[in-house]
Design a protein around this motif. Structure first.
Motif, PDB file in Angstrom:
ATOM      1  N   LYS A  41      50.902  51.003  48.951  1.00 48.40           N
ATOM      2  CA  LYS A  41      51.237  51.534  50.353  1.00 48.40           C
ATOM      3  C   LYS A  41      50.960  50.918  51.507  1.00 48.40           C
ATOM      4  O   LYS A  41      51.948  50.390  52.128  1.00 48.40           O
ATOM      5  CB  LYS A  41      50.773  53.084  50.517  1.00 48.40           C
ATOM      6  N   ASP A  42      49.634  50.362  51.718  1.00 47.56           N
ATOM      7  CA  ASP A  42      49.422  49.576  52.982  1.00 47.56           C
ATOM      8  C   ASP A  42      49.296  48.154  52.620  1.00 47.56           C
ATOM      9  O   ASP A  42      48.902  47.256  53.458  1.00 47.56           O
ATOM     10  CB  ASP A  42      47.840  49.936  53.472  1.00 47.56           C
ATOM     11  N   TYR A  43      49.632  47.647  51.416  1.00 46.87           N
ATOM     12  CA  TYR A  43      49.438  46.142  51.048  1.00 46.87           C
ATOM     13  C   TYR A  43      50.971  45.637  50.457  1.00 46.87           C
ATOM     14  O   TYR A  43      51.045  44.967  49.537  1.00 46.87           O
ATOM     15  CB  TYR A  43      48.301  46.159  49.920  1.00 46.87           C
ATOM     16  N   ASP A  44      52.009  46.159  50.931  1.00 46.51           N
ATOM     17  CA  ASP A  44      53.357  45.929  50.463  1.00 46.51           C
ATOM     18  C   ASP A  44      54.188  44.906  51.234  1.00 46.51           C
ATOM     19  O   ASP A  44      55.155  44.762  50.979  1.00 46.51           O
ATOM     20  CB  ASP A  44      54.217  47.106  50.261  1.00 46.51           C
ATOM     21  N   ASP A  45      53.361  44.380  52.318  1.00 43.02           N
ATOM     22  CA  ASP A  45      54.328  43.350  53.180  1.00 43.02           C
ATOM     23  C   ASP A  45      54.313  42.095  52.400  1.00 43.02           C
ATOM     24  O   ASP A  45      53.470  41.749  51.656  1.00 43.02           O
ATOM     25  CB  ASP A  45      53.746  43.429  54.532  1.00 43.02           C
ATOM     26  N   LEU A  46      55.120  41.308  52.975  1.00 37.32           N
ATOM     27  CA  LEU A  46      55.179  40.003  52.472  1.00 37.32           C
ATOM     28  C   LEU A  46      53.955  39.179  52.411  1.00 37.32           C
ATOM     29  O   LEU A  46      53.546  38.543  51.475  1.00 37.32           O
ATOM     30  CB  LEU A  46      56.427  39.233  52.910  1.00 37.32           C
ATOM     31  N   ALA A  47      53.369  38.981  53.890  1.00 39.70           N
ATOM     32  CA  ALA A  47      52.376  38.354  53.692  1.00 39.70           C
ATOM     33  C   ALA A  47      51.033  38.682  52.884  1.00 39.70           C
ATOM     34  O   ALA A  47      50.320  38.063  52.267  1.00 39.70           O
ATOM     35  CB  ALA A  47      51.644  38.594  55.149  1.00 39.70           C
ATOM     36  N   ALA A  48      50.748  40.182  52.635  1.00 44.45           N
ATOM     37  CA  ALA A  48      49.578  40.510  51.738  1.00 44.45           C
ATOM     38  C   ALA A  48      50.187  40.191  50.560  1.00 44.45           C
ATOM     39  O   ALA A  48      49.191  39.720  49.855  1.00 44.45           O
ATOM     40  CB  ALA A  48      49.615  42.125  51.934  1.00 44.45           C
ATOM     41  N   ARG A  49      51.423  40.212  49.967  1.00 43.13           N
ATOM     42  CA  ARG A  49      51.704  39.624  48.572  1.00 43.13           C
ATOM     43  C   ARG A  49      51.687  38.371  48.163  1.00 43.13           C
ATOM     44  O   ARG A  49      51.092  38.327  47.139  1.00 43.13           O
ATOM     45  CB  ARG A  49      53.230  40.424  48.431  1.00 43.13           C
ATOM     46  N   VAL A  50      52.084  37.615  49.369  1.00 42.01           N
ATOM     47  CA  VAL A  50      52.020  36.181  49.029  1.00 42.01           C
ATOM     48  C   VAL A  50      50.276  35.865  49.026  1.00 42.01           C
ATOM     49  O   VAL A  50      50.091  34.959  48.085  1.00 42.01           O
ATOM     50  CB  VAL A  50      52.806  35.475  49.843  1.00 42.01           C
ATOM     51  N   ALA A  51      49.668  36.320  49.688  1.00 44.03           N
ATOM     52  CA  ALA A  51      48.107  35.959  49.959  1.00 44.03           C
ATOM     53  C   ALA A  51      47.451  36.394  48.657  1.00 44.03           C
ATOM     54  O   ALA A  51      46.726  35.764  48.053  1.00 44.03           O
ATOM     55  CB  ALA A  51      47.600  36.740  50.977  1.00 44.03           C
ATOM     56  N   ILE A  52      47.613  37.593  47.936  1.00 37.26           N
ATOM     57  CA  ILE A  52      47.099  38.021  46.875  1.00 37.26           C
ATOM     58  C   ILE A  52      47.329  37.039  45.642  1.00 37.26           C
ATOM     59  O   ILE A  52      46.741  36.547  45.008  1.00 37.26           O
ATOM     60  CB  ILE A  52      47.530  39.267  46.619  1.00 37.26           C
ATOM     61  N   VAL A  53      48.715  36.539  45.523  1.00 39.75           N
ATOM     62  CA  VAL A  53      48.954  35.628  44.541  1.00 39.75           C
ATOM     63  C   VAL A  53      48.417  34.540  44.741  1.00 39.75           C
ATOM     64  O   VAL A  53      47.891  33.699  43.893  1.00 39.75           O
ATOM     65  CB  VAL A  53      50.782  35.599  44.575  1.00 39.75           C
ATOM     66  N   LYS A  54      48.466  33.800  46.018  1.00 41.64           N
ATOM     67  CA  LYS A  54      47.790  32.818  46.256  1.00 41.64           C
ATOM     68  C   LYS A  54      46.217  32.482  45.845  1.00 41.64           C
ATOM     69  O   LYS A  54      45.553  31.739  45.570  1.00 41.64           O
ATOM     70  CB  LYS A  54      47.986  32.079  47.743  1.00 41.64           C
ATOM     71  N   TYR A  55      45.605  33.896  46.021  1.00 42.54           N
ATOM     72  CA  TYR A  55      44.108  34.133  45.639  1.00 42.54           C
ATOM     73  C   TYR A  55      43.816  33.912  44.296  1.00 42.54           C
ATOM     74  O   TYR A  55      43.071  33.243  43.805  1.00 42.54           O
ATOM     75  CB  TYR A  55      43.792  35.513  46.101  1.00 42.54           C
ATOM     76  N   VAL A  56      45.003  34.546  43.451  1.00 39.83           N
ATOM     77  CA  VAL A  56      45.032  34.363  42.050  1.00 39.83           C
ATOM     78  C   VAL A  56      45.272  32.953  41.424  1.00 39.83           C
ATOM     79  O   VAL A  56      44.613  32.250  40.652  1.00 39.83           O
ATOM     80  CB  VAL A  56      45.757  35.190  41.279  1.00 39.83           C
ATOM     81  N   LEU A  57      46.171  32.301  42.237  1.00 36.10           N
ATOM     82  CA  LEU A  57      46.344  30.767  41.894  1.00 36.10           C
ATOM     83  C   LEU A  57      45.168  29.833  42.254  1.00 36.10           C
ATOM     84  O   LEU A  57      44.964  28.710  41.585  1.00 36.10           O
ATOM     85  CB  LEU A  57      47.485  30.348  42.806  1.00 36.10           C
ATOM     86  N   ALA A  58      44.561  30.200  43.396  1.00 33.84           N
ATOM     87  CA  ALA A  58      43.139  29.491  43.443  1.00 33.84           C
ATOM     88  C   ALA A  58      42.125  29.487  42.586  1.00 33.84           C
ATOM     89  O   ALA A  58      41.485  28.581  42.279  1.00 33.84           O
ATOM     90  CB  ALA A  58      42.794  29.798  44.957  1.00 33.84           C
ATOM     91  N   ALA A  59      42.061  30.625  41.785  1.00 30.22           N
ATOM     92  CA  ALA A  59      41.232  30.903  40.842  1.00 30.22           C
ATOM     93  C   ALA A  59      41.609  30.157  39.704  1.00 30.22           C
ATOM     94  O   ALA A  59      40.768  29.437  39.005  1.00 30.22           O
ATOM     95  CB  ALA A  59      41.095  32.515  40.693  1.00 30.22           C
ATOM     96  N   ILE A  60      42.581  30.018  39.331  1.00 36.65           N
ATOM     97  CA  ILE A  60      43.191  29.331  38.206  1.00 36.65           C
ATOM     98  C   ILE A  60      43.135  27.732  38.562  1.00 36.65           C
ATOM     99  O   ILE A  60      42.753  26.890  37.445  1.00 36.65           O
ATOM    100  CB  ILE A  60      44.884  29.521  37.872  1.00 36.65           C
ATOM    101  N   ASN A  61      43.337  27.113  39.529  1.00 44.39           N
ATOM    102  CA  ASN A  61      43.162  25.687  39.878  1.00 44.39           C
ATOM    103  C   ASN A  61      41.878  25.249  40.202  1.00 44.39           C
ATOM    104  O   ASN A  61      41.801  24.051  40.357  1.00 44.39           O
ATOM    105  CB  ASN A  61      44.355  25.608  41.195  1.00 44.39           C
ATOM    106  N   ARG A  62      41.136  26.104  40.321  1.00 47.41           N
ATOM    107  CA  ARG A  62      39.605  25.630  40.577  1.00 47.41           C
ATOM    108  C   ARG A  62      38.730  25.158  39.457  1.00 47.41           C
ATOM    109  O   ARG A  62      39.269  25.586  38.068  1.00 47.41           O
ATOM    110  CB  ARG A  62      38.885  26.773  41.250  1.00 47.41           C
ATOM    111  N   LYS A  63      37.853  24.276  39.614  1.00 47.00           N
ATOM    112  CA  LYS A  63      37.099  23.915  38.539  1.00 47.00           C
ATOM    113  C   LYS A  63      36.218  24.740  37.935  1.00 47.00           C
ATOM    114  O   LYS A  63      35.148  25.020  38.888  1.00 47.00           O
ATOM    115  CB  LYS A  63      36.429  22.471  38.622  1.00 47.00           C
TER     116      LYS A  63
END
Length: 413
Positions: free
Chosen positions: A354-376
Motif C-alpha cells: 500500500k505505502d510502497y507502490d510509487d515508482l520511486a520506491a519500486r525502482v529503489a527496491i530493485v536497485k537495492y537487490v541489484l546492488a547486492a548482486i553486483n557487489r563482491k
C-alpha cells in the motif's frame, strides 16, 4: 541579407565569454568537497580574484531597454582591484606588434557600457568583472558594495593562501555588524572542506556559537555551520544546548538543523544516536525535513565520525527509515552503499504494498537487490548473491518493466 550590427555582436560575445568564465569558476569550486551542512555560496574573493579583471565603478548614465532589447548602463572606473597574470601579460607587446583591440588595461576614469539597465542610486558603487585576457570583455551583472566591504576583501589573505591563514581572518568576522561581511565570512567557511573547518576547533568562538544557534535574527542557512562548529569545540553542556535545539518543533522546514544534529552526534556519540532514534527516526509524526536532517547527520558520521558512532549502529539507525515510505528510496540507497543487507527480505516484501507502490520506491527496491548482486561478497556472505538473484527473478516476473528500467539506469552512488 543584412549583416549583423558589430556593436550588438560584440555585446553578445561579451556576455557569452563572461558567462563561460564564471561557469569555469563555479565548476572549479564545485570540485572541492565543502562543509557538509552548508548551503553552497560563492565568496566575494572568488568573484573578484578568479576572473581576469575586477574594478569598482559608479554609474554615469543609463538607457532603459525597449522593443525587447536590453537597456544599457554607462559606468566609470573608480578603482582597479584585480588584474589576472594572463591579462597583465597581454598588455606587454613588442613595439613592432599591433595592439590587440580590447586587450588594454582597465584604467581609473575609463567609461564602460554594459548591456543591462541599472537605475540611478545616489552614492552607489559596484563591482564589475571582466574576462578573456586576449580581448577583455565585461559582464553585465554588477554587485553593489560599500567601502567597508571593499577594505574587508582587499585586507583578506590571498585566495591561494593556506586554509589556516584564511580561516583565522574570517573566523573573527563571523556575524560582523556589516551583513555583507558576515555573510561572506560564513561563505568562506561554508566552502571549506570539513577537515579544514575542524582544524579550527581550538579557536572557535564557543560562547558566541551558543548564542547564535538560538538567535532567530541570524539567517537559518548559517545554523548548520554553527551547529557543527559547536559540536567540534563544545562539551557536555553544549550537547545539552544542541539537544534543546533539536527538540524544538516547527511546521516549517528548519534550515541547518542537520548541522545541529551532526554537531550533537560528534559530542554524544552512540548516546546521541539513541536520542535521535527516539526523537526523530521512530516518530511517525515527525516532519519530513527532520527525517532528512537526521539522515544527513548519519551520513556525516559515517564519513567523518572516526568511530564516534560504530558503523553497525549507523546501519541499524538508517534501517528505521524503511518505516517511512516517503524516504525508503534514499534510506536503502544508503544501506546499499554501506553494505547492509540484513533487512533484504523485509525490503523486498514491501514491494508494491500500500505505502510502497510509487515508482520511486519500486525502482529503489530493485536497485537495492541489484546492488547486492553486483557487489563482491565476503567469505561469510556466500549466500547473499544467491538470495538476491532469487528476489530479482521474483520481481522480474511481478514487474518486468520496472526491473528493466532499474537495470538500465542502475547506479547506487
Amino acid at each position: 541579407m543584412q549583416s549583423p550590427d558589430p556593436v550588438v555582436s560584440r555585446i553578445h560575445r561579451a556576455g557569452f565569454v563572461f558567462c563561460l568564465a564564471v561557469l569555469g569558476v563555479l565548476l572549479c569550486a564545485a570540485t572541492t568537497v565543502a562543509c557538509p551542512f552548508c548551503a553552497p555560496t560563492d565568496t566575494l574573493a572568488n568573484q573578484i580574484f578568479l576572473v581576469d579583471a575586477t574594478v569598482v565603478v559608479k554609474r554615469v548614465a543609463g538607457e532603459e531597454g525597449q522593443d525587447g532589447l536590453p537597456g544599457t548602463t554607462t559606468v566609470r572606473i573608480e578603482r582597479v582591484l584585480h588584474i589576472s597574470t594572463a591579462l597583465a601579460k597581454s598588455f606587454v607587446v613588442d613595439q613592432s606588434a599591433d595592439a590587440k583591440p580590447g586587450a588594454m588595461p582597465p584604467v581609473v576614469g575609463d567609461e564602460i557600457v554594459i548591456r543591462r539597465y541599472y537605475p540611478p542610486k545616489e552614492g552607489a558603487q559596484y563591482l564589475l568583472r571582466g574576462a578573456d585576457p586576449e580581448n577583455l570583455v565585461w559582464g553585465d551583472n554588477m554587485i553593489e558594495v560599500d567601502d567597508e566591504v571593499i577594505k574587508y576583501v582587499m585586507d583578506a589573505p590571498p585566495v591561494d593562501a593556506p586554509a589556516t591563514k584564511r580561516g583565522d581572518y574570517y573566523l573573527a568576522l563571523l556575524e560582523n555588524k556589516n551583513q555583507e561581511i558576515a555573510q561572506d565570512a560564513y561563505a568562506e567557511f561554508a566552502s571549506m572542506p570539513y577537515e579544514d573547518v575542524a582544524s579550527f576547533r581550538d579557536r572557535m568562538p564557543r560562547e558566541k556559537l551558543r548564542k547564535w544557534i538560538f538567535d532567530e535574527q541570524i539567517p537559518g542557512t548559517r545554523l548548520g555551520l554553527y551547529g557543527l562548529m559547536l559540536g567540534l569545540c563544545g562539551d557536555d553542556t553544549d550537547a545539552a544546548l544542541l539537544e534543546k535545539k533539536i527538540r524544538e518543533r516547527s511546521s516549517d522546514f528548519r534550515l541547518g538543523i542537520d548541522g545541529v544534529m551532526g554537531g550533537y552526534l560528534l559530542l554524544t556519540g552512540e548516546r546521541g544516536l539513541d536520542f535521535l532514534e527516539t526523537e526523530v527516526l521512530k516518530n511517525k509524526d515527525i516532519p519530513n525535513g527532520e527525517l532528512l536532517a537526521a539522515m544527513q547527520a548519519m551520513r556525516f558520521m559515517w564519513t567523518y565520525g572516526n568511530g564516534r558512532v560504530s558503523k553497525q549502529r549507523l546501519r541499524a539507525a538508517m534501517r528505521l527509515l524503511i518505516d517511512h515510505p516517503q524516504h525508503i528510496d534514499m534510506a536503502i540507497r544508503d544501506l546499499a552503499r554501506w553494505d547492509d543487507w540484513d533487512d533484504m527480505d523485509r525490503v523486498v516484501g514491501l514491494y508494491g504494498t500500500k505505502d510502497y507502490d510509487d515508482l520511486a520506491a519500486r525502482v529503489a527496491i530493485v536497485k537495492y537487490v541489484l546492488a547486492a548482486i553486483n557487489r563482491k561478497p565476503t567469505d561469510d556472505e556466500t549466500g547473499l548473491q544467491e538470495k538476491a538473484r532469487r528476489h530479482l527473478a521474483d520481481l522480474r516476473k511481478k514487474d518486468p518493466k520496472i526491473v528493466q528500467r532499474a537495470e538500465r539506469f542502475f547506479d547506487i552512488r
